[in-house]
Design an enzyme around this catalytic site. Structure first.
Site, PDB file in Angstrom:
ATOM      1  N   LYS A   1       9.850   2.613  23.123  1.00 10.67           N
ATOM      2  CA  LYS A   1       9.984   2.252  21.788  1.00 10.67           C
ATOM      3  C   LYS A   1      11.218   3.118  21.426  1.00 10.67           C
ATOM      4  O   LYS A   1      12.111   2.833  20.666  1.00 10.67           O
ATOM      5  CB  LYS A   1       8.858   2.465  21.089  1.00 10.67           C
TER       6      LYS A   1
ATOM      7  N   LYS B   1       1.966  10.131  20.442  1.00  4.40           N
ATOM      8  CA  LYS B   1       1.157   9.527  21.367  1.00  4.40           C
ATOM      9  C   LYS B   1      -0.322   9.998  21.203  1.00  4.40           C
ATOM     10  O   LYS B   1      -0.486  10.846  20.336  1.00  4.40           O
ATOM     11  CB  LYS B   1       1.582   9.840  22.909  1.00  4.40           C
ATOM     12  N   ARG B   2      -1.381   9.283  21.761  1.00  3.00           N
ATOM     13  CA  ARG B   2      -2.622   9.988  21.825  1.00  3.00           C
ATOM     14  C   ARG B   2      -2.902  11.534  21.982  1.00  3.00           C
ATOM     15  O   ARG B   2      -1.969  11.880  23.009  1.00  3.00           O
ATOM     16  CB  ARG B   2      -3.736   9.151  22.655  1.00  3.00           C
TER      17      ARG B   2
ATOM     18  N   LYS C   1      -1.134  14.915  28.330  1.00  2.00           N
ATOM     19  CA  LYS C   1       0.274  14.520  27.793  1.00  2.00           C
ATOM     20  C   LYS C   1       0.739  15.647  27.449  1.00  2.00           C
ATOM     21  O   LYS C   1       1.883  15.593  27.143  1.00  2.00           O
ATOM     22  CB  LYS C   1      -0.292  13.577  26.732  1.00  2.00           C
TER      23      LYS C   1
ATOM     24  N   HIS D   1      -5.098   0.848  34.111  1.00  2.00           N
ATOM     25  CA  HIS D   1      -4.172   1.249  32.836  1.00  2.00           C
ATOM     26  C   HIS D   1      -4.181   2.875  33.117  1.00  2.00           C
ATOM     27  O   HIS D   1      -3.472   3.739  32.307  1.00  2.00           O
ATOM     28  CB  HIS D   1      -4.427   1.047  31.297  1.00  2.00           C
TER      29      HIS D   1
ATOM     30  N   THR E   1       4.441   3.756  26.712  1.00  2.00           N
ATOM     31  CA  THR E   1       5.337   2.672  26.139  1.00  2.00           C
ATOM     32  C   THR E   1       6.040   3.051  24.953  1.00  2.00           C
ATOM     33  O   THR E   1       7.076   2.765  24.622  1.00  2.00           O
ATOM     34  CB  THR E   1       4.350   1.313  25.600  1.00  2.00           C
TER      35      THR E   1
HETATM   36  C1  26Q Z   1     -13.199   4.317  29.558  1.00  2.00           C
HETATM   37  C2  26Q Z   1     -14.525   4.910  29.780  1.00  2.00           C
HETATM   38  C3  26Q Z   1     -15.331   5.523  28.798  1.00  2.00           C
HETATM   39  C4  26Q Z   1     -14.632   5.620  27.404  1.00  2.00           C
HETATM   40  C5  26Q Z   1     -13.528   5.153  27.338  1.00  2.00           C
HETATM   41  C6  26Q Z   1     -12.939   4.655  28.118  1.00  2.00           C
HETATM   42  C7  26Q Z   1     -11.222   4.283  27.941  1.00  2.00           C
HETATM   43  C8  26Q Z   1     -10.775   3.801  26.648  1.00  2.00           C
HETATM   44  C9  26Q Z   1      -9.507   3.688  26.459  1.00  2.00           C
HETATM   45  C10 26Q Z   1     -10.364   4.422  28.891  1.00  2.00           C
HETATM   46  C11 26Q Z   1      -9.171   4.017  28.808  1.00  2.00           C
HETATM   47  C12 26Q Z   1      -8.577   3.868  27.314  1.00  2.00           C
HETATM   48  C13 26Q Z   1      -7.314   3.411  27.243  1.00  2.00           C
HETATM   49  C14 26Q Z   1      -6.254   3.784  28.059  1.00  2.00           C
HETATM   50  C15 26Q Z   1      -4.957   3.414  27.623  1.00  2.00           C
HETATM   51  O1  26Q Z   1      -4.615   3.336  26.376  1.00  2.00           O
HETATM   52  N1  26Q Z   1      -4.015   3.650  28.810  1.00  2.00           N
HETATM   53  C16 26Q Z   1      -2.687   3.660  28.514  1.00  2.00           C
HETATM   54  O2  26Q Z   1      -2.144   2.087  28.762  1.00  2.00           O
HETATM   55  C17 26Q Z   1      -0.958   2.216  28.313  1.00  2.00           C
HETATM   56  C18 26Q Z   1      -0.442   0.718  28.519  1.00  2.00           C
HETATM   57  O3  26Q Z   1      -0.461   0.596  29.815  1.00  2.00           O
HETATM   58  C19 26Q Z   1       0.126   3.034  29.383  1.00  2.00           C
HETATM   59  O4  26Q Z   1       1.290   2.965  28.988  1.00  2.00           O
HETATM   60  C20 26Q Z   1      -0.384   4.694  29.173  1.00  2.00           C
HETATM   61  O5  26Q Z   1       0.342   5.306  30.174  1.00  2.00           O
HETATM   62  C21 26Q Z   1      -1.917   4.693  29.213  1.00  2.00           C
HETATM   63  O6  26Q Z   1      -2.462   5.978  29.217  1.00  2.00           O
END
Ligand code: 26Q
Length: 745
Positions: free
Chosen positions: A595, A483-484, A489, A298, A591
């Site tokens: 929406k 979004k986050r 972003k 992701h 996503t």
């Molecule tokens: C990794 C290492 C250490 C600490 C945290 C993390 C970590 C935590 C959460 C890495 C990634 C996430 C979350 C990622 C995420 O939400 N990605 C999003 O996924 C969506 C669904 O596929 C996409 O639409 C977005 O583009 C993408 O940013």
């Protein structure tokens, strides 16, 4: 499910002298009774989704909709003098932080709806993602004690299905809480709660605890192993009970999907169990694992690619460290035999620099590896996993994300759903692509659609007024960036674009400007300082504009507090424009873009993630694409100098100067740090995300929207084109692709 019986039960519920919480519990329990009484079909083969996040949002309305009783239930209780909308105060189940967690929730919804046996595994965090407040424009985080007031009537604790998970220093009990997901099949989301000792309980206390200390990292490893091992342990045990120890047939009954790398310890646990407890050889165990596991990536951000220190894993999970090390050696031998180059083996290596690369474990073991939008999958193939792709191209595929139209259209925009009913009959509800049949050139249809958008905008405005105490401008364009909060972003770029428009308005350079409201919603990770500075900057801009009588009737910025799934439901339905302005190549898919599209927002965006496919579906001419492409960004690398770029462009310099020239009070240097991120090398290169490079093209795109909006027919047509061409972005389509191409269910 016996619908009549359920409605009858609801009729009998006494409303008098009961609190909203009591009623919530009672109505939910009645529905749960029906759901749980449903005879489960026992499919031969099931898919299991492993995810550290599930952003389910509010379950009540969604479940009543799925049961097909939402309208009747509203009616029944209205007659009794109770408004079901009271339950809009119920806290979201926010056991996730963003796209990946909400995607998991949409996929569970679609799988149940499409009748696919998909079961989720995850963690039942005591506290969900923090609640956000702004104090003097700064984010303040509060614990999200989501169970406190309303409880969790949509889950059942399974006392007799507990399982122990062992660490070198403690044994933890994983207690399942099952949340049924109702549809054409009734599936289950099983979330494990850690129990046994105060130390054990910490494991399922918080989502993403800070991992900047060794203890923090150990806690993260414990979380990931905890739920992965509990899930794998249960499935393997059950398999042995039913089928004996011939694991050759395990993949006939099970297929696992790893939602990013957060559950890759499931691979290690699977290999450990098969080799240590059931005495298979490692090669045989690997062979079976390869037929069982699949991995979705992701994100390509280097800082988000999980790598765990071998020594840390050894400390609390020595057997897991051992098996991963064996796997590393085993895989290397395999690659050498197959003639892989040295550099390729280094790139794909499971242990690198004293760390386990969780992504490399996942890619090695998985039968399928997928990205979440076309461009993202291309980047996986060409860059992130290039060596693996060269040697096993058949392993890689794209599954563009999707969102469930039940929550993101039927629930949050009933008016639009009824509009489709009127023009198409009810068939589209089962056959979503039918919405494309709407005639976007029919003046009456356009007029009706425009009215719906107006209604949703008014509803949004009154919701924001209630929640934030801010009255939105009327007859304005509503532009949403929700979004986050993350540098890639580029909310900072939007902030600077707004300042550009502000200065131009004040200077009288935009005489025909249509009033515009920018709506932001975002949480910044607790430890992400720069993200918090961007929130502060936007709040300061909001204040500056609001207090400026020259422009405050034309321009407005509102940053809503505590953006979550339920807030998103209001914002996506009530916005005209969707801002998707990530640096090309960085947003895997997005996503929120989908929406907003479902409710007919036009996209102002870069050619990144699923934006590319959105404009392919709805027509580039019906959206506002701007900015550098992935290729252009690649060419700029090493050449781009933001300092000289800004110096040569006074229109840029004028707005970036506000970060340092005292326009805003900045005693503690937070805005100065934002300026540094643009002009100096900090933890990244100066302007690593090309904010200044794409700034003026963004301003131009926004002004183009502003002008075209005044032609109401033309603009409404663009919106309707987007709404009616959004069916591809349904998670029903996405889940079918997973089921057919990856899971074989
Ligand atoms: C990794 C290492 C250490 C600490 C945290 C993390 C970590 C935590 C959460 C890495 C990634 C996430 C979350 C990622 C995420 O939400 N990605 C999003 O996924 C969506 C669904 O596929 C996409 O639409 C977005 O583009 C993408 O940013």
């Amino acid at each position: 499910m016996n619908r009549e019986r359920l409605l009858e039960t609801l009729w009998k519920i006494e409303v008098k002298n009961k609190t909203a919480v009591e009623l919530y519990q009672e109505i939910s329990a009645a529905c749960m009774n029906e759901i749980l009484s449903e005879k489960q079909k026992i499919p031969a083969r099931r898919a299991y989704y492993f995810s550290v996040e599930y952003l389910m949002g509010r379950m009540f309305f969604n479940n009543l909709l799925a049961l097909g009783i939402l309208d009747e239930a509203r009616e029944i209780f209205a007659r009794k003098g109770f408004d079901l909308n009271t339950f809009e105060d119920v806290e979201d189940a926010a056991l996730g932080n963003g796209g990946l967690g909400r995607l998991a929730a949409c996929y569970l919804d679609s799988a149940a709806n499409e009748g696919y046996p998909l079961y989720g595994f995850g963690i039942r965090y005591k506290y969900g993602l923090f609640r956000q407040k702004f104090i003097h424009g700064e984010q303040v985080e509060e614990a999200d004690d989501w169970l406190r007031t309303w409880g969790d009537p949509w889950s059942v604790r399974r006392e007799n299905e507990k399982i122990e998970v062992g660490f070198s220093d403690m044994v933890v009990t994983a207690v399942p809480y099952d949340m049924p997901i109702y549809g054409n099949s009734v599936n289950i989301l099983r979330l494990f709660q850690a129990e046994g000792s105060p130390e054990a309980e910490k494991i399922s206390e918080y989502l993403y605890p800070a991992d900047d200390t060794e203890d923090g990292k150990l806690l993260r490893i414990r979380q990931e192993y905890f739920f992965s091992a509990a899930a794998v342990g249960q499935l393997v045990r059950k398999y042995v009970k039913n089928n004996g120890k011939n694991f050759g047939h395990f993949p006939d009954f099970h297929v696992f999907q790893l939602n990013d790398t957060h559950a890759v310890f499931a691979v290690a646990e699977f290999l450990r169990l098969l080799t240590k407890e059931y005495h298979l050889t490692l090669p045989r165990a690997v062979e079976i694992a390869k037929k069982t596991f699949n991995y979705t990536n992701h994100t390509i951000l280097p800082e988000a690619l999980e790598c765990w220190d071998v020594t840390l894993v050894e400390k609390i999970l020595p057997e897991i460290a051992h098996i991963l090390t064996r796997l590393h050696i085993f895989a290397k031998r395999e690659w050498r035999t197959c003639g892989y180059q040295k550099e390729e083996i280094a790139e794909m290596s499971i242990v690198c620099g004293g760390k386990f690369s969780m992504a490399n474990v996942a890619v090695y073991i998985s039968g399928h590896v997928n990205g979440v939008a076309k461009i993202h999958t291309k980047i996986l193939k060409e860059r992130l996993f290039a060596a693996a792709y060269r040697h096993a191209p058949e392993k890689f595929l794209n599954v563009t994300n999707g969102v469930t139209q039940r929550r993101w259209l039927l629930l949050c925009n009933e008016e639009l759903a009824r509009f489709y009913d009127r023009n198409l009959g009810h068939g589209w509800r089962e056959n979503f692509p039918m919405i494309e049949k709407i005639d976007c050139d029919d003046p009456e249809i356009l007029e009706a659609f425009a009215k719906i958008k107006e209604t949703k905008k008014r509803q949004l405005a009154s919701y924001i007024e209630k929640r934030e105490g801010v009255k939105l401008l009327e007859n304005a364009i509503y532009i949403a960036q929700v979004k986050r909060l993350h540098e890639y972003k580029r909310q900072l770029m939007t902030a600077l674009a707004i300042l550009r428009i502000y200065f131009d308005l004040k200077a009288g350079r935009l005489p025909d400007f249509t009033p515009t409201v920018f709506i932001f919603g975002a949480k910044a990770a607790g430890s992400y300082k720069r993200a918090k500075e961007i929130i502060l900057f936007l709040n300061k801009i909001a204040e500056l504009i609001a207090s400026d009588g020259e422009v405050n009737g034309k321009l407005q910025v509102v940053f809503v507090q505590n953006y979550d799934v339920s807030y998103a439901e209001k914002i996506v339905a009530g916005s005209d424009v969707s801002l998707q302005v990530s640096t090309a190549g960085f947003e895997a898919s997005g996503t929120g873009n989908m929406k907003l599209m479902l409710s007919g927002a036009v996209t102002v965006g870069t050619m990144d993630g699923a934006n590319i496919e959105i404009v392919e579906a709805a027509g580039r001419e019906n959206n506002y694409i701007f900015g550098a492409t992935v290729e252009e960004i690649g060419e700029l690398c090493g050449i781009y100098d933001p300092v000289s770029f800004a110096t040569r462009n006074p229109r840029i310099k004028e707005v970036t100067d506000t970060l340092t020239d005292g326009t805003f009070e900045d005693a503690d240097g937070k805005l100065k740090d934002l300026a540094a991120s643009l002009f100096e090398e900090t933890y990244n290169r100066a302007d690593h995300y090309y904010v200044l490079y794409d700034l003026l093209p963004l301003v131009d795109a926004l002004l183009k929207v502003n002008g075209e909006y005044q032609n109401r027919v033309l603009f409404t047509r663009k919106q309707l084109k987007n709404a009616t061409h959004s069916a591809f972005f349904s998670s029903d389509r996405a889940i079918k692709t997973y089921a057919e191409k990856i899971w074989g269910i």
